[in-house]
Write a protein that holds these residues in place. Structure first.
Motif, PDB file in Angstrom:
ATOM      1  N   GLU A 150      -1.940   9.900   2.537  1.00  0.00           N
ATOM      2  CA  GLU A 150      -3.284   9.523   1.793  1.00  0.00           C
ATOM      3  C   GLU A 150      -3.530  10.687   0.721  1.00  0.00           C
ATOM      4  O   GLU A 150      -3.701  10.362  -0.355  1.00  0.00           O
ATOM      5  CB  GLU A 150      -4.463   8.988   2.654  1.00  0.00           C
ATOM      6  CG  GLU A 150      -5.382   8.465   1.952  1.00  0.00           C
ATOM      7  CD  GLU A 150      -6.462   7.893   2.921  1.00  0.00           C
ATOM      8  OE1 GLU A 150      -6.712   6.515   2.672  1.00  0.00           O
ATOM      9  OE2 GLU A 150      -6.932   8.633   3.846  1.00  0.00           O
ATOM     10  N   SER A 154      -2.967  10.250  -3.143  1.00  0.00           N
ATOM     11  CA  SER A 154      -4.461  10.409  -4.096  1.00  0.00           C
ATOM     12  C   SER A 154      -4.122  11.674  -5.209  1.00  0.00           C
ATOM     13  O   SER A 154      -4.564  11.504  -6.405  1.00  0.00           O
ATOM     14  CB  SER A 154      -5.561  11.022  -3.276  1.00  0.00           C
ATOM     15  OG  SER A 154      -6.715  11.388  -4.038  1.00  0.00           O
ATOM     16  N   ARG A 159      -2.203   4.648  -4.877  1.00  0.00           N
ATOM     17  CA  ARG A 159      -3.024   3.880  -3.763  1.00  0.00           C
ATOM     18  C   ARG A 159      -1.869   3.952  -2.684  1.00  0.00           C
ATOM     19  O   ARG A 159      -0.479   3.797  -2.779  1.00  0.00           O
ATOM     20  CB  ARG A 159      -3.374   2.507  -4.039  1.00  0.00           C
ATOM     21  CG  ARG A 159      -4.274   2.595  -5.297  1.00  0.00           C
ATOM     22  CD  ARG A 159      -4.722   1.177  -5.370  1.00  0.00           C
ATOM     23  NE  ARG A 159      -5.838   1.202  -6.604  1.00  0.00           N
ATOM     24  CZ  ARG A 159      -6.450   0.223  -7.232  1.00  0.00           C
ATOM     25  NH1 ARG A 159      -6.258  -1.007  -6.206  1.00  0.00           N
ATOM     26  NH2 ARG A 159      -7.521   0.332  -8.347  1.00  0.00           N
ATOM     27  N   ARG A 162      -2.566  -0.444   2.458  1.00  0.00           N
ATOM     28  CA  ARG A 162      -3.233  -0.154   3.966  1.00  0.00           C
ATOM     29  C   ARG A 162      -2.691  -0.924   5.100  1.00  0.00           C
ATOM     30  O   ARG A 162      -2.892  -0.565   6.072  1.00  0.00           O
ATOM     31  CB  ARG A 162      -4.504  -0.001   3.579  1.00  0.00           C
ATOM     32  CG  ARG A 162      -5.139   1.033   2.491  1.00  0.00           C
ATOM     33  CD  ARG A 162      -6.572   0.921   2.260  1.00  0.00           C
ATOM     34  NE  ARG A 162      -7.379   1.057   3.371  1.00  0.00           N
ATOM     35  CZ  ARG A 162      -8.067   2.176   3.574  1.00  0.00           C
ATOM     36  NH1 ARG A 162      -7.625   3.229   2.850  1.00  0.00           N
ATOM     37  NH2 ARG A 162      -8.827   2.615   4.418  1.00  0.00           N
ATOM     38  N   HIS A 183      -2.745   5.491   6.172  1.00  0.00           N
ATOM     39  CA  HIS A 183      -3.988   6.265   5.634  1.00  0.00           C
ATOM     40  C   HIS A 183      -4.759   6.612   6.917  1.00  0.00           C
ATOM     41  O   HIS A 183      -4.636   6.326   7.960  1.00  0.00           O
ATOM     42  CB  HIS A 183      -4.959   4.902   4.775  1.00  0.00           C
ATOM     43  CG  HIS A 183      -5.425   3.886   5.969  1.00  0.00           C
ATOM     44  ND1 HIS A 183      -4.521   2.745   6.058  1.00  0.00           N
ATOM     45  CD2 HIS A 183      -6.622   3.722   6.170  1.00  0.00           C
ATOM     46  CE1 HIS A 183      -4.956   2.071   6.811  1.00  0.00           C
ATOM     47  NE2 HIS A 183      -6.295   2.623   6.996  1.00  0.00           N
ATOM     48  N   SER A 209      -3.769  -2.313  -2.897  1.00  0.00           N
ATOM     49  CA  SER A 209      -4.048  -1.430  -1.490  1.00  0.00           C
ATOM     50  C   SER A 209      -3.604  -2.476  -0.468  1.00  0.00           C
ATOM     51  O   SER A 209      -3.823  -1.840   0.747  1.00  0.00           O
ATOM     52  CB  SER A 209      -5.566  -1.220  -1.444  1.00  0.00           C
ATOM     53  OG  SER A 209      -6.015  -0.508  -2.656  1.00  0.00           O
TER      54      SER A 209
END
Length: 252
Positions: A150, A154, A159, A162, A183, A209
């Protein structure tokens, strides 16, 4: 799986070397105009010649020896009559059983020349995989994998998808410790231990996501943008992680 004997590590190394070799050969054969079904048959032949069995076929009855995902499909793409085109983002995921041991690897690449935007996504996803592998140590929190992925995503402006992630592997395609999120999950108290065999496979995307299941019941897609995955099978040890699916002289 937790490795307890050298013979187990040796068996996993053989399985890992095989799937890495098959993936590399399939990537070289993935040129514009090639139907994904033909590319899959090529990979199936390589597995068969080595005495291995396709893990997704063996485990789930998947309609292909390998998963080949094109364009907005990010995982579990079914090989079919679709012909590859220059500029296509393609993922090939090769997992197999050899002499009772399972190994799993995958990579996203571009047919022909990548655009700068495509290359940034690929570079970030590969970086996330390698960073997550580098921090693996016995006693470490399992959620450190997702935290690392993650953080890279970032920083790079992408993204994390997830609902996809890493998993245990070794004597089966998916086994303990089960699903490993890509994540950070603060409440996940599970810990890594010596000899644990897992995959590290971040899924990064430009926009989505979560991946949606397609009508075929297998393919997982991004509604917007594109995704990428890079995957290795790894053994956790106190001396540092052992990557079982490192290709020979080729980018993974």
């Amino acid at each position: 799986m937790t490795i307890e004997h050298q013979s187990e590590l040796d068996g996993l190394r053989r399985a890992g070397a095989l799937v890495a070799s098959v993936l590399a050969s399939m990537r070289e054969a993935a040129v514009a105009g090639t139907p994904t079904r033909e590319l899959d048959a090529f990979g199936a032949g390589l597995l068969c010649s080595a005495g291995a069995r396709s893990a997704p076929q063996l485990t789930y009855g998947f309609p292909g020896a390998t998963c080949i995902s094109v364009d907005r499909v990010v995982a579990h793409g079914i090989p079919d009559d679709t012909r590859l085109r220059d500029g296509d983002l393609v993922n090939i995921d090769v997992s197999a059983e050899l002499d009772g041991f399972f190994a799993d690897t995958g990579a996203r690449f571009v047919v022909g020349q990548a655009t700068p935007a495509q290359q940034r996504l690929l570079d970030a996803t590969r970086e996330a995989r390698d960073a997550a592998i580098a921090q693996l140590r016995p006693g470490g929190r399992l959620n450190g994998i997702g935290r690392t992925i993650e953080a890279v995503a970032s920083r790079r402006g992408f993204r994390v998808i997830r609902n996809l992630g890493s998993h245990g592997v070794g004597r089966a395609l998916h086994e303990e410790p089960g699903h490993i999120p890509g994540h950070y999950v603060a409440g996940d108290a599970r810990r890594l231990h010596e000899g644990l065999v897992i995959t590290i496979e971040p899924f990064l995307s430009t926009h989505c996501s979560a991946a949606d299941e397609a009508a075929d019941g297998w393919s997982l897609t991004c509604r917007r943008g594109h995704g990428a995955q890079f995957e290795h099978t790894v053994v956790v040890t106190a001396a540092g992680p052992i990557v079982l699916t490192e290709p020979s002289g080729r980018p993974a």
